[in-house]
Design a protein around this motif. Structure first.
Motif, mmCIF file in Angstrom:
data_model
loop_
_atom_site.group_PDB
_atom_site.id
_atom_site.type_symbol
_atom_site.label_atom_id
_atom_site.label_comp_id
_atom_site.label_asym_id
_atom_site.label_seq_id
_atom_site.Cartn_x
_atom_site.Cartn_y
_atom_site.Cartn_z
ATOM 1 N N ILE A 35 -65.400 -0.912 -58.465
ATOM 2 C CA ILE A 35 -64.289 -1.862 -58.368
ATOM 3 C C ILE A 35 -64.770 -3.282 -58.620
ATOM 4 O O ILE A 35 -64.132 -4.051 -59.338
ATOM 5 C CB ILE A 35 -63.606 -1.745 -56.990
ATOM 6 N N ASN A 36 -65.927 -3.614 -58.041
ATOM 7 C CA ASN A 36 -66.454 -4.958 -58.268
ATOM 8 C C ASN A 36 -66.698 -5.207 -59.752
ATOM 9 O O ASN A 36 -66.369 -6.269 -60.289
ATOM 10 C CB ASN A 36 -67.755 -5.149 -57.488
ATOM 11 N N ALA A 37 -67.285 -4.223 -60.412
ATOM 12 C CA ALA A 37 -67.573 -4.378 -61.840
ATOM 13 C C ALA A 37 -66.288 -4.508 -62.644
ATOM 14 O O ALA A 37 -66.186 -5.334 -63.550
ATOM 15 C CB ALA A 37 -68.398 -3.184 -62.330
ATOM 16 N N ARG A 38 -65.282 -3.684 -62.322
ATOM 17 C CA ARG A 38 -64.020 -3.752 -63.073
ATOM 18 C C ARG A 38 -63.263 -5.038 -62.769
ATOM 19 O O ARG A 38 -62.583 -5.583 -63.638
ATOM 20 C CB ARG A 38 -63.146 -2.539 -62.742
ATOM 21 N N MET A 39 -63.374 -5.508 -61.542
ATOM 22 C CA MET A 39 -62.690 -6.750 -61.184
ATOM 23 C C MET A 39 -63.286 -7.926 -61.970
ATOM 24 O O MET A 39 -62.563 -8.767 -62.497
ATOM 25 C CB MET A 39 -62.804 -7.008 -59.684
ATOM 26 N N ILE A 40 -64.588 -7.974 -62.051
ATOM 27 C CA ILE A 40 -65.243 -9.042 -62.808
ATOM 28 C C ILE A 40 -64.906 -8.917 -64.288
ATOM 29 O O ILE A 40 -64.586 -9.903 -64.956
ATOM 30 C CB ILE A 40 -66.767 -8.990 -62.583
ATOM 31 N N TYR A 41 -64.959 -7.696 -64.793
ATOM 32 C CA TYR A 41 -64.627 -7.468 -66.198
ATOM 33 C C TYR A 41 -63.194 -7.893 -66.493
ATOM 34 O O TYR A 41 -62.915 -8.505 -67.531
ATOM 35 C CB TYR A 41 -64.818 -5.997 -66.548
ATOM 36 N N GLY A 42 -62.273 -7.591 -65.589
ATOM 37 C CA GLY A 42 -60.872 -7.959 -65.799
ATOM 38 C C GLY A 42 -60.681 -9.453 -65.946
ATOM 39 O O GLY A 42 -59.937 -9.927 -66.809
ATOM 40 N N VAL A 90 -72.518 -15.646 -93.635
ATOM 41 C CA VAL A 90 -71.965 -16.042 -92.342
ATOM 42 C C VAL A 90 -71.838 -14.804 -91.447
ATOM 43 O O VAL A 90 -71.348 -13.755 -91.890
ATOM 44 C CB VAL A 90 -70.591 -16.718 -92.519
ATOM 45 N N ARG A 91 -72.227 -14.930 -90.194
ATOM 46 C CA ARG A 91 -72.202 -13.806 -89.252
ATOM 47 C C ARG A 91 -70.766 -13.384 -88.943
ATOM 48 O O ARG A 91 -69.903 -14.216 -88.687
ATOM 49 C CB ARG A 91 -72.909 -14.204 -87.953
ATOM 50 N N VAL A 92 -70.534 -12.074 -88.955
ATOM 51 C CA VAL A 92 -69.225 -11.519 -88.618
ATOM 52 C C VAL A 92 -69.213 -11.143 -87.137
ATOM 53 O O VAL A 92 -70.083 -10.415 -86.667
ATOM 54 C CB VAL A 92 -68.900 -10.278 -89.473
ATOM 55 N N VAL A 93 -68.225 -11.653 -86.401
ATOM 56 C CA VAL A 93 -68.051 -11.320 -84.991
ATOM 57 C C VAL A 93 -66.779 -10.487 -84.882
ATOM 58 O O VAL A 93 -65.673 -10.978 -85.105
ATOM 59 C CB VAL A 93 -67.938 -12.587 -84.118
ATOM 60 N N GLU A 94 -66.949 -9.195 -84.552
ATOM 61 C CA GLU A 94 -65.792 -8.320 -84.367
ATOM 62 C C GLU A 94 -65.243 -8.493 -82.950
ATOM 63 O O GLU A 94 -66.006 -8.483 -81.983
ATOM 64 C CB GLU A 94 -66.187 -6.862 -84.554
ATOM 65 N N SER A 95 -63.934 -8.642 -82.854
ATOM 66 C CA SER A 95 -63.321 -8.755 -81.540
ATOM 67 C C SER A 95 -61.879 -8.271 -81.581
ATOM 68 O O SER A 95 -61.093 -8.718 -82.427
ATOM 69 C CB SER A 95 -63.365 -10.199 -81.038
ATOM 70 N N ALA A 96 -61.548 -7.368 -80.652
ATOM 71 C CA ALA A 96 -60.170 -6.898 -80.547
ATOM 72 C C ALA A 96 -59.263 -7.995 -79.994
ATOM 73 O O ALA A 96 -58.042 -7.859 -80.028
ATOM 74 C CB ALA A 96 -60.106 -5.663 -79.650
ATOM 75 N N VAL A 130 -65.646 7.786 -63.817
ATOM 76 C CA VAL A 130 -65.600 7.660 -65.276
ATOM 77 C C VAL A 130 -64.578 6.566 -65.612
ATOM 78 O O VAL A 130 -63.386 6.729 -65.367
ATOM 79 C CB VAL A 130 -65.207 8.980 -65.953
ATOM 80 N N PRO A 131 -65.020 5.439 -66.151
ATOM 81 C CA PRO A 131 -64.090 4.325 -66.379
ATOM 82 C C PRO A 131 -63.298 4.478 -67.663
ATOM 83 O O PRO A 131 -63.635 5.294 -68.530
ATOM 84 C CB PRO A 131 -65.035 3.119 -66.474
ATOM 85 N N LEU A 132 -62.247 3.679 -67.776
ATOM 86 C CA LEU A 132 -61.525 3.574 -69.028
ATOM 87 C C LEU A 132 -62.365 2.782 -70.022
ATOM 88 O O LEU A 132 -63.467 2.319 -69.707
ATOM 89 C CB LEU A 132 -60.179 2.882 -68.803
ATOM 90 N N GLU A 133 -61.830 2.594 -71.230
ATOM 91 C CA GLU A 133 -62.586 1.883 -72.254
ATOM 92 C C GLU A 133 -62.878 0.449 -71.810
ATOM 93 O O GLU A 133 -62.109 -0.161 -71.079
ATOM 94 C CB GLU A 133 -61.814 1.876 -73.586
ATOM 95 N N THR A 134 -64.005 -0.059 -72.243
ATOM 96 C CA THR A 134 -64.407 -1.425 -71.936
ATOM 97 C C THR A 134 -64.641 -2.167 -73.248
ATOM 98 O O THR A 134 -65.469 -1.748 -74.059
ATOM 99 C CB THR A 134 -65.698 -1.445 -71.095
ATOM 100 N N ARG A 135 -63.902 -3.236 -73.455
ATOM 101 C CA ARG A 135 -64.014 -3.994 -74.696
ATOM 102 C C ARG A 135 -65.223 -4.916 -74.657
ATOM 103 O O ARG A 135 -65.480 -5.568 -73.644
ATOM 104 C CB ARG A 135 -62.739 -4.828 -74.906
#
Length: 392
Positions: free
Chosen positions: A207-214, A317-323, A125-130
């Motif tokens: 791990i591979n997925a989280r490493m790429i995401y990081g 105009v398109r709104v792009v939400e980003s943290a 179960v991963p942590l949150e993914t932005r």
């Protein structure tokens, strides 16, 4: 008849002995409780069957000679049986399952003794993914160079005009500047044991997925707000890479102006410079504030909450939400013409067992790495800064 009764009683006693033996094996940890319980249930069914056969034999014997077969009724047999003697004090005729229940009550088998195996949910179960949305705003090109060099038009004085016949044509003036931006490296690593790598393919994939995401998460932050000091990228919101809004209250419409007016004038500024505003980047919390703006009658300025905001727009105009965007800030403009992402190497994941003392410790080192650059060609194509209405 007597011989049949004897055979039935011996069968019942054997079943009782088998049940007791199996219960003892569970207590000693020699057998799994679930497997033993299944066998006990099967023996219990046989025990009930033999008891019924015994009762039937006795009834037939009584009908044959009118006697009680030496007081060998089912009740008398029960109180004189080995089972009753072992569990003396408990009255009443019981089934095999009741006998087993009392045995377990006297010598309960705990989950620790039974060595019960918990159910293991597949994967991790991963942590949150932005959600990553900034990089997609810019065009992307591959490169094999270590730095990106481009000639940018600095000023343009247009002298083009109508000309009389045989008259001298006017000239225009251009000023250029040579720009250069280096390819930077974004990377990280971690270690896992060889046992985990061998025995848990799901963990490797995780791990591979989280490493790429990081790596891509760090790239997103750099593309937006990298300060340009090596080894950082010069992000689109670095000084000089965008037009900072510095509007006066009067430009926004006076005392009744809202943040919607600030964005309206910002979009118009980009469009007036010869570009076309395609998107505005907002922090999710700021977007929620804008959605909550109300008119004097209490109605929402951006429409009913019942409407879907999946294709959200402000002034078309398109709104792009980003943290990745800091709260209280915004950036709007023609992103496709403002800058270009150059990919020297897309994110790759490598694994090795020869790093430091990994070989001795049975460890693997996993590394994810990417190389890229951001070339800002038109700083006037984007505008941003403080998302607040000026006081004067």
């Amino acid at each position: 008849m007597a011989e049949d009764i004897k055979i039935a009683l011996e069968a019942l006693n054997k079943i009782d002995a088998s049940i007791a033996t199996m219960q003892e094996s569970v207590k000693k940890g020699e057998a799994a409780q679930a497997d033993v319980q299944k066998k006990i249930d099967e023996l219990g069914e046989k025990q009930v069957l033999f008891s019924r056969q015994l009762l039937d034999i006795q009834q037939k014997a009584q009908k044959a000679d009118g006697s009680e077969v030496a007081d060998k009724s089912i009740g008398a047999q029960f109180v004189n049986s080995e089972s009753y003697k072992r569990f003396k004090g408990v009255t009443g005729v019981r089934s095999a399952s009741a006998v087993v229940a009392n045995k377990a009550a006297e010598n309960p088998v705990t989950s620790a003794q039974a060595h019960l195996t918990p159910y293991r949910v597949p994967g991790i179960v991963p942590l949150e993914t932005r959600e990553l949305s900034i990089e997609a705003l810019f065009p992307k090109l591959p490169t094999s160079a270590q730095s990106i060099e481009y000639l940018r038009e600095k000023t343009f004085t247009n002298g083009a005009a109508t000309v009389a016949e045989a008259a001298k044509k006017p000239s225009s003036a251009f000023e250029f500047e040579l720009m250069q931006t280096p390819v930077q490296v974004i990377a990280h690593w971690t270690k896992i044991t060889r046992q985990l790598a061998d025995d848990a393919p799901a963990l490797q994939a995780f791990i591979n997925a989280r490493m790429i995401y990081g790596v891509n998460l760090a790239a997103e932050d750099q593309l937006l707000s990298g300060n340009g000091t090596s080894p950082n990228l010069s992000g689109i919101m670095a000084t000089g890479n965008y037009t900072a809004q510095a509007f006066k209250l009067a430009q926004l419409g006076g005392s009744g102006a809202t943040m919607l007016d600030l964005l309206r004038i910002s979009f118009a500024t980009v469009n007036a410079a010869g570009y076309r505003t395609s998107a505005v980047v907002l922090n999710p919390m700021d977007w929620a504030v804008l959605q909550g703006l109300k008119a004097s009658d209490g109605s929402y300025l951006l429409g009913s909450p019942a409407n879907s905001f999946s294709a959200s727009t402000i002034w078309g105009v398109r709104v792009v939400e980003s943290a990745a965007m800091a709260q209280g800030k915004f950036l709007a403009g023609d992103f496709a013409r403002a800058a270009t992402v150059y990919d020297r190497m897309q994110t790759v994941v490598d694994i090795a067992a020869q790093n430091e003392d990994d070989f001795i410790k049975n460890l693997y080192t996993i590394r994810a790495e990417r190389r890229l650059a951001l070339a800002v060609e038109h700083s006037t194509a984007v505008i941003g800064g403080a998302l607040s209405v000026p006081t004067a």
